[in-house]
Write a protein that holds these residues in place. Structure first.
Motif, PDB file in Angstrom:
ATOM      1  N   ARG A 142     -94.378  42.438 -77.066  1.00  0.00           N
ATOM      2  CA  ARG A 142     -94.374  43.600 -76.996  1.00  0.00           C
ATOM      3  C   ARG A 142     -95.326  43.722 -78.282  1.00  0.00           C
ATOM      4  NH1 ARG A 142     -92.812  49.259 -76.790  1.00  0.00           N
ATOM      5  NH2 ARG A 142     -93.559  50.406 -78.375  1.00  0.00           N
ATOM      6  N   GLU A 143     -95.046  43.159 -80.162  1.00  0.00           N
ATOM      7  CA  GLU A 143     -95.500  43.090 -80.359  1.00  0.00           C
ATOM      8  C   GLU A 143     -96.988  42.386 -80.789  1.00  0.00           C
ATOM      9  OE1 GLU A 143     -95.329  40.404 -84.893  1.00  0.00           O
ATOM     10  OE2 GLU A 143     -93.950  40.708 -84.125  1.00  0.00           O
ATOM     11  N   VAL A 144     -97.523  41.991 -79.898  1.00  0.00           N
ATOM     12  CA  VAL A 144     -98.812  41.522 -79.789  1.00  0.00           C
ATOM     13  C   VAL A 144     -99.338  43.047 -79.274  1.00  0.00           C
ATOM     14  CG1 VAL A 144    -100.671  40.015 -78.093  1.00  0.00           C
ATOM     15  CG2 VAL A 144     -98.825  39.595 -79.009  1.00  0.00           C
ATOM     16  N   PHE A 145     -98.878  43.856 -78.791  1.00  0.00           N
ATOM     17  CA  PHE A 145     -99.222  44.641 -77.908  1.00  0.00           C
ATOM     18  C   PHE A 145     -99.267  46.754 -78.926  1.00  0.00           C
ATOM     19  CE2 PHE A 145     -98.962  43.390 -73.848  1.00  0.00           C
ATOM     20  CZ  PHE A 145     -99.928  43.166 -72.992  1.00  0.00           C
ATOM     21  N   ASP A 146     -98.044  46.177 -79.713  1.00  0.00           N
ATOM     22  CA  ASP A 146     -97.803  47.282 -80.940  1.00  0.00           C
ATOM     23  C   ASP A 146     -99.423  46.593 -81.913  1.00  0.00           C
ATOM     24  OD1 ASP A 146     -96.181  48.118 -79.746  1.00  0.00           O
ATOM     25  OD2 ASP A 146     -94.704  47.278 -80.898  1.00  0.00           O
ATOM     26  N   ARG A 147     -99.789  45.313 -82.111  1.00  0.00           N
ATOM     27  CA  ARG A 147    -100.890  45.044 -82.840  1.00  0.00           C
ATOM     28  C   ARG A 147    -102.138  45.892 -82.524  1.00  0.00           C
ATOM     29  NH1 ARG A 147     -98.069  39.834 -84.710  1.00  0.00           N
ATOM     30  NH2 ARG A 147     -99.372  39.260 -82.889  1.00  0.00           N
TER      31      ARG A 147
END
Length: 219
Positions: A142-147
């Motif tokens: 999710r952090e990858v997509f948030d960034r």
């Protein structure tokens, strides 16, 4: 009867002893080896302790149950560190694939099959597996997509949790069906043919229907 989710034990043990990282690593490794050899049902806490050269009391000071130990050992085996940050979503996804491919081997697959096959029969294992492995993996992706959303590469209106689940779900399904680790080429194909197009597509319309669409449905 459904058991309550296991409670993770951290810090000092109930007896006031400090955790021994080397001993804990040996117990995790013993659990993984036995899981690959005999499966979850036949695995016992006693056998894990014997193989690691430890006492049952040592094991129970760190883990509340067999399910808790197995889920923790599985998470440790699959842990891949911090999410990649290459500056682009496509780059991050391919770095994720490289890390996943590098972590897969014959024993890892046997452990995965052993855990996956027991989840529906053991609610305590399912709860521990969800807490120790599924949620951290989802948060990492999710952090990858948030960034990517923060950079403007993709719309923040996407269901980013759902996007974060697609890649691991397809890779796991492939491994369970074929009985072999998913190859890197397959992971890259999943990224380019499924995950990347989904992430870059316009987000689905989730608001109220427009007047035109309402009129078409009633016409």
């Amino acid at each position: 009867m459904t058991q309550n989710p296991p409670t993770r034990r951290t810090g000092r043990s109930a007896g006031g002893r400090r955790p021994d990282p080397a001993r804990e690593a040996a117990l995790r490794q013993a659990a993984l080896e036995l899981l690959a050899e005999v499966g979850y049902e036949a695995l016992t806490v006693e056998a894990v302790a014997v193989r690691a050269g430890a006492g049952k009391a040592t094991l129970y000071r760190r883990w509340a149950s067999k399910a808790d130990l197995v889920a923790d050992a599985f998470h440790t085996m699959k842990a891949a560190g911090e999410p990649p940050d290459t500056g682009s979503l496509r780059g991050d996804l391919h770095e994720t694939a490289l890390a996943a491919a590098g972590a897969e081997d014959g024993m890892s697959l046997k452990v995965t099959i052993g855990v996956a096959g027991a989840l529906d029969r053991h609610p305590d294992l399912r709860a521990a597996f969800h807490e120790r492995f599924v949620l951290p993996l989802r948060a990492r992706l999710r952090e990858v997509f948030d960034r990517a959303a923060a950079r403007g590469e993709i719309s923040a209106r996407h269901d980013l949790d759902l996007l974060a689940e697609v890649f691991p779900a397809l890779v796991l399904q492939r491994s369970l069906i074929t009985g072999a680790p998913a190859p890197l080429d397959y992971m890259r194909h999943v990224i380019e043919a499924v995950v990347w197009p989904l992430a870059c597509a316009p987000p689905p319309h989730t608001g109220p229907p427009s007047p035109d669409s309402a009129q078409r449905r009633t016409a």
